[in-house]
Design an enzyme around this catalytic site. Structure first.
Site, PDB file in Angstrom:
ATOM      1  N   GLY A  36      21.962  47.783  18.970  1.00 35.49           N
ATOM      2  CA  GLY A  36      21.514  48.250  20.281  1.00 35.49           C
ATOM      3  C   GLY A  36      21.077  49.703  20.291  1.00 35.49           C
ATOM      4  N   ASP A 175      31.184  63.021  28.030  1.00 37.83           N
ATOM      5  CA  ASP A 175      31.447  63.893  29.181  1.00 37.83           C
ATOM      6  C   ASP A 175      31.808  65.305  28.698  1.00 37.83           C
ATOM      7  OD1 ASP A 175      31.106  61.765  31.029  1.00 37.83           O
ATOM      8  OD2 ASP A 175      33.113  61.053  30.507  1.00 37.83           O
ATOM      9  N   HIS A 202      35.655  57.601  33.367  1.00 34.21           N
ATOM     10  CA  HIS A 202      34.260  57.782  32.938  1.00 34.21           C
ATOM     11  C   HIS A 202      33.309  57.108  33.933  1.00 34.21           C
ATOM     12  CE1 HIS A 202      30.787  58.383  30.444  1.00 34.21           C
ATOM     13  NE2 HIS A 202      30.525  57.083  30.488  1.00 34.21           N
TER      14      HIS A 202
HETATM   15  P1  NAD Z   1      21.777  48.098  24.471  1.00 29.94           P
HETATM   16  O1  NAD Z   1      21.449  46.978  25.382  1.00 29.94           O
HETATM   17  O2  NAD Z   1      20.655  48.897  23.904  1.00 29.94           O
HETATM   18  O3  NAD Z   1      22.644  47.571  23.242  1.00 29.94           O
HETATM   19  C1  NAD Z   1      23.756  46.747  23.426  1.00 29.94           C
HETATM   20  C2  NAD Z   1      23.893  45.844  22.236  1.00 29.94           C
HETATM   21  O4  NAD Z   1      25.012  45.017  22.467  1.00 29.94           O
HETATM   22  C3  NAD Z   1      22.668  44.933  22.000  1.00 29.94           C
HETATM   23  O5  NAD Z   1      22.202  45.069  20.678  1.00 29.94           O
HETATM   24  C4  NAD Z   1      23.220  43.537  22.255  1.00 29.94           C
HETATM   25  O6  NAD Z   1      22.637  42.537  21.434  1.00 29.94           O
HETATM   26  C5  NAD Z   1      24.688  43.757  21.918  1.00 29.94           C
HETATM   27  N1  NAD Z   1      25.555  42.713  22.441  1.00 29.94           N
HETATM   28  C6  NAD Z   1      25.487  42.042  23.596  1.00 29.94           C
HETATM   29  N2  NAD Z   1      26.448  41.108  23.669  1.00 29.94           N
HETATM   30  C7  NAD Z   1      27.158  41.209  22.526  1.00 29.94           C
HETATM   31  C8  NAD Z   1      28.276  40.516  21.994  1.00 29.94           C
HETATM   32  N3  NAD Z   1      28.884  39.527  22.674  1.00 29.94           N
HETATM   33  N4  NAD Z   1      28.736  40.885  20.786  1.00 29.94           N
HETATM   34  C9  NAD Z   1      28.142  41.889  20.105  1.00 29.94           C
HETATM   35  N5  NAD Z   1      27.083  42.578  20.543  1.00 29.94           N
HETATM   36  C10 NAD Z   1      26.591  42.228  21.744  1.00 29.94           C
HETATM   37  O7  NAD Z   1      22.788  49.060  25.258  1.00 29.94           O
HETATM   38  P2  NAD Z   1      23.261  50.546  24.848  1.00 29.94           P
HETATM   39  O8  NAD Z   1      22.332  51.537  25.410  1.00 29.94           O
HETATM   40  O9  NAD Z   1      23.548  50.571  23.392  1.00 29.94           O
HETATM   41  O10 NAD Z   1      24.635  50.660  25.685  1.00 29.94           O
HETATM   42  C11 NAD Z   1      25.719  49.845  25.366  1.00 29.94           C
HETATM   43  C12 NAD Z   1      26.883  50.065  26.322  1.00 29.94           C
HETATM   44  O11 NAD Z   1      27.396  51.400  26.188  1.00 29.94           O
HETATM   45  C13 NAD Z   1      26.523  49.922  27.797  1.00 29.94           C
HETATM   46  O12 NAD Z   1      27.533  49.209  28.460  1.00 29.94           O
HETATM   47  C14 NAD Z   1      26.472  51.351  28.303  1.00 29.94           C
HETATM   48  O13 NAD Z   1      26.710  51.457  29.670  1.00 29.94           O
HETATM   49  C15 NAD Z   1      27.576  51.965  27.478  1.00 29.94           C
HETATM   50  N6  NAD Z   1      27.545  53.434  27.363  1.00 29.94           N
HETATM   51  C16 NAD Z   1      28.736  54.092  27.414  1.00 29.94           C
HETATM   52  C17 NAD Z   1      28.786  55.461  27.277  1.00 29.94           C
HETATM   53  C18 NAD Z   1      30.107  56.190  27.298  1.00 29.94           C
HETATM   54  O14 NAD Z   1      30.112  57.412  27.442  1.00 29.94           O
HETATM   55  N7  NAD Z   1      31.236  55.529  27.136  1.00 29.94           N
HETATM   56  C19 NAD Z   1      27.603  56.183  27.091  1.00 29.94           C
HETATM   57  C20 NAD Z   1      26.411  55.490  27.038  1.00 29.94           C
HETATM   58  C21 NAD Z   1      26.380  54.095  27.184  1.00 29.94           C
HETATM   59  C1  LMR Z   2      26.801  57.823  30.233  1.00 29.25           C
HETATM   60  O1  LMR Z   2      27.665  58.548  30.718  1.00 29.25           O
HETATM   61  O2  LMR Z   2      25.715  58.270  29.819  1.00 29.25           O
HETATM   62  C2  LMR Z   2      27.073  56.358  30.082  1.00 29.25           C
HETATM   63  O3  LMR Z   2      28.260  56.002  30.711  1.00 29.25           O
HETATM   64  C3  LMR Z   2      25.925  55.485  30.465  1.00 29.25           C
HETATM   65  C4  LMR Z   2      25.663  55.459  31.944  1.00 29.25           C
HETATM   66  O4  LMR Z   2      25.502  54.362  32.478  1.00 29.25           O
HETATM   67  O5  LMR Z   2      25.597  56.518  32.571  1.00 29.25           O
END
Ligand code: NAD
Ligand code: LMR
Length: 338
Positions: A36, A175, A202
């Protein structure tokens, strides 16, 4: 904290898999959601980490290609791709650290909680895999809404009788990176020279930067505190809006996850004084999960620190965030028991 375990007990298996160039402290790491937006740049950064001997890339699609691509980079870490639920066990077996960015990201206008319906089930399935195939691994949860997905993982692990609170962390490092960057900009110093805790959770107002504890110390006006706090709380939305429908933070998140993951590994290998902020099981406030400063060591989270002195506005922010965080936690727990 129950179930202490010295991660190096299992390091040998990692070394055998990569016997030409392995380092004596090398670890085996699984990245779930590896194809992803976060997964791919994070996999690149992890491939370059001297702490990792074996990197297992798992996703429902595309991981063989990503793994093949990365495997041509001339660093010692061995990269392997695993695709589809049938290969989850093989991806997880023997891992010391599991990093989970699997799940959908926000689009403009959405809250992180709007992702719950899709991501809660994804995280629950992956947690079941961890409970079965590498129950003693440290788990870093990135998938949103982190405030709820961390309790989901905990409940799944409890139901399987393998929950160790010291091994489960929600990643809130982005953060902290944002707080360091925005505060440094505001006071005119290099970002690397600023540090401050970001506590709570978060999402939105649950993200609470403690500007009064920033180093170097700085006397912000009330207006500056309000503006900086809001920008840090809104950092994710700033990126979501800038990407205009093409997802949320991926590159900065990859850097944040590398930093936090490497800190976990440095703790596991016995480095001292490894301090981070993370969202963990906690008795620091009235809610059972809370982000605050923690000490990482051989068994995972070895200490959670008290919040320290808060300014009046920080106390007010804390009082406001606790009910929202409590509701997010209860939603995750209820889902896991459905
Ligand atoms: P994305 O859609 O680009 O990638 C997600 C990946 O997860 C995809 O490749 C998809 O195929 C895979 N996926 C889906 N279902 C799955 C499963 N059952 N098993 C394994 N893989 C699976 O999304 P992204 O931009 O990489 O973001 C991913 C997550 O991280 C989101 O929920 C986003 O909100 C979160 N995020 C969190 C933070 C944080 O600070 N904690 C920051 C940014 C994004
Ligand atoms: C972030 O803080 O960038 C992530 O949690 C992704 C979002 O949805 O804001």
């Amino acid at each position: 904290i129950a179930g202490h375990f010295d991660a190096r007990d299992e390091v040998t298996s990692g070394r055998i898999l990569n016997n030409v160039t392995s380092s004596p402290t090398g670890f085996k790491v699984a990245l779930l959601g590896a194809a992803g937006g976060i997964g791919q740049p994070l996999a690149l950064l992890l491939k370059k980490s001297p702490l990792i001997d074996v990197l297992n890339l798992y996703d429902i699609v595309n991981t063989p290609g990503v793994a093949c691509d990365l495997s041509h980079i001339d660093t010692p870490c061995k990269v392997q791709g695993f695709a589809g639920a049938g290969q989850l066990g093989a991806a997880l077996e023997g891992c010391h650290l599991v990093i989970i960015p699997a799940g959908v990201p926000r689009k403009p206008g959405m809250t992180r909680d709007d992702l719950f319906n899709t991501n809660a089930g994804i995280v629950r399935t992956l947690a079941e895999g961890v409970a079965k195939y590498c129950p003693r691994a440290v788990v870093n949860v990135i998938s949103n809404p982190v405030n709820s997905t961390v309790p989901i993982v905990a409940e799944v692990m409890k139901a399987r009788g393998v929950y160790d609170p010291a091994k489960l962390m929600g990643v809130t490092t982005l953060d902290v990176l944002r707080a360091r960057t925005f505060v440094a900009e505001a006071i005119g110093v290099p970002p690397g020279s600023v540090d401050l805790p970001v506590i709570g959770g978060h999402a939105g107002i649950t993200i609470l930067p403690l500007l009064s504890q920033a180093t170097p110390s700085f006397s912000f006006t009330d207006d500056e505190v309000a503006k900086l706090t809001k920008r840090i709380q809104n950092g994710g939305t700033e990126v979501v809006d800038a990407k205009a429908g093409a997802g949320s933070a991926t590159l900065s998140m990859a850097q944040a996850a590398l930093r936090f993951g490497e800190s976990c590994l440095r703790g596991l290998k016995g480095d001292t004084n490894v301090l981070e902020c993370a969202y963990v099981q906690s008795t620091v406030t009235s809610v059972p999960y809370f982000a605050s400063k923690i000490l990482l060591g051989r068994s995972g989270v070895e200490a959670t620190y008290p919040l320290g002195p808060l300014s009046a506005s920080e106390r007010e922010g804390l009082n406001k965030l606790l009910p929202e965080l409590k509701a997010n936690i209860e939603k995750g727990i209820a889902f896991a028991h459905k």
